[in-house]
Design an enzyme around this catalytic site. Structure first.
Site, PDB file in Angstrom:
ATOM      1  CE  LYS A 111      -4.386   1.137   0.140  1.00 18.47           C
ATOM      2  NZ  LYS A 111      -5.579   0.442  -0.348  1.00 18.47           N
ATOM      3  CG  ASP A 165      -7.345   3.435  -1.033  1.00 18.63           C
ATOM      4  OD1 ASP A 165      -7.934   2.356  -0.967  1.00 18.63           O
ATOM      5  OD2 ASP A 165      -7.322   4.244  -0.079  1.00 18.63           O
TER       6      ASP A 165
HETATM    7  P1  NDP Z   1     -12.852   7.925  -3.164  1.00 19.09           P
HETATM    8  O1  NDP Z   1     -11.783   8.914  -2.944  1.00 19.09           O
HETATM    9  O2  NDP Z   1     -13.369   7.697  -4.525  1.00 19.09           O
HETATM   10  O3  NDP Z   1     -14.099   8.253  -2.216  1.00 19.09           O
HETATM   11  C1  NDP Z   1     -13.952   8.342  -0.834  1.00 19.09           C
HETATM   12  C2  NDP Z   1     -15.265   8.810  -0.247  1.00 19.09           C
HETATM   13  O4  NDP Z   1     -15.215   8.670   1.172  1.00 19.09           O
HETATM   14  C3  NDP Z   1     -15.550  10.268  -0.519  1.00 19.09           C
HETATM   15  O5  NDP Z   1     -16.930  10.455  -0.575  1.00 19.09           O
HETATM   16  C4  NDP Z   1     -14.939  10.948   0.695  1.00 19.09           C
HETATM   17  O6  NDP Z   1     -15.513  12.205   0.992  1.00 19.09           O
HETATM   18  C5  NDP Z   1     -15.295   9.971   1.788  1.00 19.09           C
HETATM   19  N1  NDP Z   1     -14.288  10.078   2.847  1.00 19.09           N
HETATM   20  C6  NDP Z   1     -12.961   9.816   2.760  1.00 19.09           C
HETATM   21  N2  NDP Z   1     -12.351  10.051   3.918  1.00 19.09           N
HETATM   22  C7  NDP Z   1     -13.309  10.482   4.749  1.00 19.09           C
HETATM   23  C8  NDP Z   1     -13.317  10.875   6.101  1.00 19.09           C
HETATM   24  N3  NDP Z   1     -12.188  10.898   6.834  1.00 19.09           N
HETATM   25  N4  NDP Z   1     -14.507  11.227   6.656  1.00 19.09           N
HETATM   26  C9  NDP Z   1     -15.656  11.204   5.915  1.00 19.09           C
HETATM   27  N5  NDP Z   1     -15.706  10.840   4.624  1.00 19.09           N
HETATM   28  C10 NDP Z   1     -14.567  10.485   4.065  1.00 19.09           C
HETATM   29  O7  NDP Z   1     -12.292   6.551  -2.529  1.00 19.09           O
HETATM   30  P2  NDP Z   1     -12.778   5.060  -2.776  1.00 19.09           P
HETATM   31  O8  NDP Z   1     -14.233   5.013  -3.013  1.00 19.09           O
HETATM   32  O9  NDP Z   1     -11.852   4.436  -3.740  1.00 19.09           O
HETATM   33  O10 NDP Z   1     -12.441   4.395  -1.354  1.00 19.09           O
HETATM   34  C11 NDP Z   1     -13.386   4.341  -0.286  1.00 19.09           C
HETATM   35  C12 NDP Z   1     -12.984   3.236   0.678  1.00 19.09           C
HETATM   36  O11 NDP Z   1     -12.944   1.981  -0.025  1.00 19.09           O
HETATM   37  C13 NDP Z   1     -11.590   3.393   1.310  1.00 19.09           C
HETATM   38  O12 NDP Z   1     -11.619   2.841   2.620  1.00 19.09           O
HETATM   39  C14 NDP Z   1     -10.720   2.516   0.420  1.00 19.09           C
HETATM   40  O13 NDP Z   1      -9.556   2.066   1.086  1.00 19.09           O
HETATM   41  C15 NDP Z   1     -11.681   1.360   0.166  1.00 19.09           C
HETATM   42  N6  NDP Z   1     -11.356   0.543  -0.987  1.00 19.09           N
HETATM   43  C16 NDP Z   1     -11.268   1.076  -2.248  1.00 19.09           C
HETATM   44  C17 NDP Z   1     -10.972   0.269  -3.320  1.00 19.09           C
HETATM   45  C18 NDP Z   1     -10.974   0.789  -4.715  1.00 19.09           C
HETATM   46  O14 NDP Z   1     -10.886  -0.048  -5.638  1.00 19.09           O
HETATM   47  N7  NDP Z   1     -11.078   2.076  -4.950  1.00 19.09           N
HETATM   48  C19 NDP Z   1     -10.687  -1.164  -3.140  1.00 19.09           C
HETATM   49  C20 NDP Z   1     -10.902  -1.657  -1.793  1.00 19.09           C
HETATM   50  C21 NDP Z   1     -11.201  -0.810  -0.769  1.00 19.09           C
HETATM   51  P3  NDP Z   1     -14.657  13.545   0.699  1.00 19.09           P
HETATM   52  O15 NDP Z   1     -14.790  13.754  -0.780  1.00 19.09           O
HETATM   53  O16 NDP Z   1     -15.298  14.596   1.494  1.00 19.09           O
HETATM   54  O17 NDP Z   1     -13.237  13.252   1.132  1.00 19.09           O
END
Ligand code: NDP
Length: 465
Positions: free
Chosen positions: A138, A178
């Site tokens: 990671k 991510d």
């Molecule tokens: P994105 O950046 O596309 O979206 C993240 C979302 O979560 C946004 O809406 C963001 O809001 C919100 N968010 C992030 N941090 C916070 C926080 N501290 N408090 C509140 N809201 C938050 O990321 P992904 O959708 O790719 O990832 C989301 C989760 O899924 C993560 O945990 C990631 O590790 C996990 N994941 C992703 C994979 C992938 O293929 N993309 C694979 C496996 C797991 P804001 O815009 O306000 O930051």
């Protein structure tokens, strides 16, 4: 195989685990997320060590918690005003027992060594569960893409890759996206890698479709999570049809979770971002989802705008004084946390259980605290832990690597079919492993033990390296 290992100790497995945990905390101070991820896995491994003393005598636990390599570097770049900015970049190469390091890059101001170590540690077991030959890694940076221009994001990505390219490669370490790293960032990172190394290879996954990407990769984590949820419900002779679903976040994972929930006839009613929560009692249909995708992926706006556009929806702003998240207090059948770590506290779990939640499937990594996880298991809620439920993303990255190596592209249907079958297989492994180790229905134990065994056996086979 045990000849090169330390002779078996006489400690009981519980004592051995406790001592390793103490040393993890001492050697990695101020990294609570890493401690949490290790503690959860170790709790399941008590059941394994009781049956297999060879892991203890090979000091497998001490070895598996220690990253094979950690790279930390300076990332300097110019902002649009010509000012100098400096961020910190990381790559954790955690374990290559069963394949090249594989795992995403996260760009978010909260990124630090401990967060990335927890994610890399989880990734090792997740990748093992996918059935594909991928080790765990990671990386990322404390860079915040929010509010930056495309040019700033590009300059940052180029500077980040100028160092990272020394450490990665298609047979060594293959990063992906991510939080904060989507198609745009992968494009800039790939372009700089190609320029510096003069090679067009599958060094990153999540690439654009006309330059080596795989169909379904953007959708894979969300789709996979819903396929996994469907399998969990099947084990209780139930389906997603008509189920009211809570989804947090509004990024990649959330968007495609909502899309697949709609395919299965479910009713998603929430999205969120760090500024607040949208609750739409009428449900988020395909038209509204398309609007959210445009808002987040193109306009890079905030979810609060949803309530201006769709009048029945309610916006609840984030209130740090509140000790619970109102999203998890909406009455529903299923919950799909898809934003970030520790977004479901014990209080949130209490609210979900009180409101009759039947299923929690984790799209985000480690979204539930240890207390919340324990409560779901005790309440016999169908609980799909992240390393199993969200493994569809990395599995499809594995399929992208396979297509790149073969210089082939598979159709959308073919990739989706493989993804679906992998999620069914992961569920089956978790379900059967939980039964075999005497904790039927406990998919946390199933995922941790199922993921561990393959990696641990590879480490034993490969000697003390
Ligand atoms: P994105 O950046 O596309 O979206 C993240 C979302 O979560 C946004 O809406 C963001 O809001 C919100 N968010 C992030 N941090 C916070 C926080 N501290 N408090 C509140 N809201 C938050 O990321 P992904 O959708 O790719 O990832 C989301 C989760 O899924 C993560 O945990 C990631 O590790 C996990 N994941 C992703 C994979 C992938 O293929 N993309 C694979 C496996 C797991 P804001 O815009 O306000 O930051």
């Amino acid at each position: 195989m045990t000849s090169v290992m330390t002779p078996p100790g006489t400690k009981a497995p519980e004592t051995y685990i406790e001592q390793v945990m103490i040393s993890v905390k001492a050697k990695n101070p101020a990294e609570p997320e890493f401690h949490q991820a290790v503690a959860e896995v170790f709790d399941s491994l008590k059941l394994v060590l009781a049956k297999h003393p060879e892991y203890q005598s090979a000091r497998l636990l001490e070895r598996i918690v220690e990253p094979e390599r950690v790279v930390m570097f300076r990332v300097p770049w110019f902002d649009d005003q010509g000012g100098i900015q400096v961020n910190r970049g990381f790559r954790i190469e955690m374990n290559s027992g069963i394949g090249p390091y594989k795992g995403g890059l996260r760009f978010h101001p909260s990124v630090n060594l401990g967060i990335l170590k927890f994610l890399a540690f989880e990734q090792v077991f997740k990748n093992s569960l996918t059935t594909l030959p991928m080790g765990g890694g990671k990386g990322g940076s404390d860079f915040d893409p929010k509010g930056k221009s495309d040019n700033e994001v590009m300059r940052f990505c180029q500077s980040f890759m100028t160092e990272l390219q020394r450490h990665i490669g298609p047979d060594t370490d293959v990063p992906a996206g991510d939080i904060g790293v989507g198609g745009r960032e992968i494009g800039f990172l790939f372009g700089q890698y190609k320029r510096l190394r003069n090679e067009f290879t599958g060094v990153l996954t999540g690439k654009g479709l006309n330059w080596g990407g795989s169909l379904i990769r953007p959708e894979a984590t969300g789709y996979g999570c819903v396929y996994f949820a469907n399998e969990m419900l099947k084990s209780r002779k139930d389906t997603l049809q008509g189920k009211v679903c809570l989804v947090s976040g509004s990024g990649n994972v959330s968007q495609y979770t909502i899309e697949k929930l709609l395919d299965f006839g479910a009713k998603p009613v929430t999205v969120s971002d760090s500024n607040g929560v949208i609750y739409d009692p009428d449900g988020i249909d395909r038209e509204k989802l398309a609007w959210v995708m445009e808002l987040k992926n193109v306009k890079r706006g905030r979810v609060r705008d949803y309530a201006d556009k769709f009048k029945k929806a309610i916006f609840m702003p984030t209130d740090i004084k509140l000790e619970h998240n109102p999203l998890w207090n909406v009455k529903a059948d299923c919950a799909f946390p898809s934003a970030t770590q520790n977004e479901i506290s014990a209080k949130d779990a209490t609210n979900l259980i009180k409101n009759g939640i039947k299923l929690v499937a984790e799209g985000a990594n480690m979204p539930s605290t240890l207390e919340a996880t324990k409560m779901f298991l005790e309440a016999k809620v169908l609980y799909g832990p992240a390393k199993a439920a969200n493994a569809g993303g990395v599995a499809t990255s594995g399929l992208e690597m396979a297509q790149n190596s073969a210089r082939l592209t598979w159709t959308r249907e073919e990739v989706d079919d493989r993804l679906h079958k992998i999620m069914i297989a992961i569920h089956q492994t978790c379900y059967e492993t939980a039964e075999k180790y005497g904790t039927p229905g406990n998919l946390v134990n199933g995922a941790n033990i199922g993921g561990f065994l393959k990696v641990a056996n590879a480490m034993l086979d490969q000697g003390l390296v």
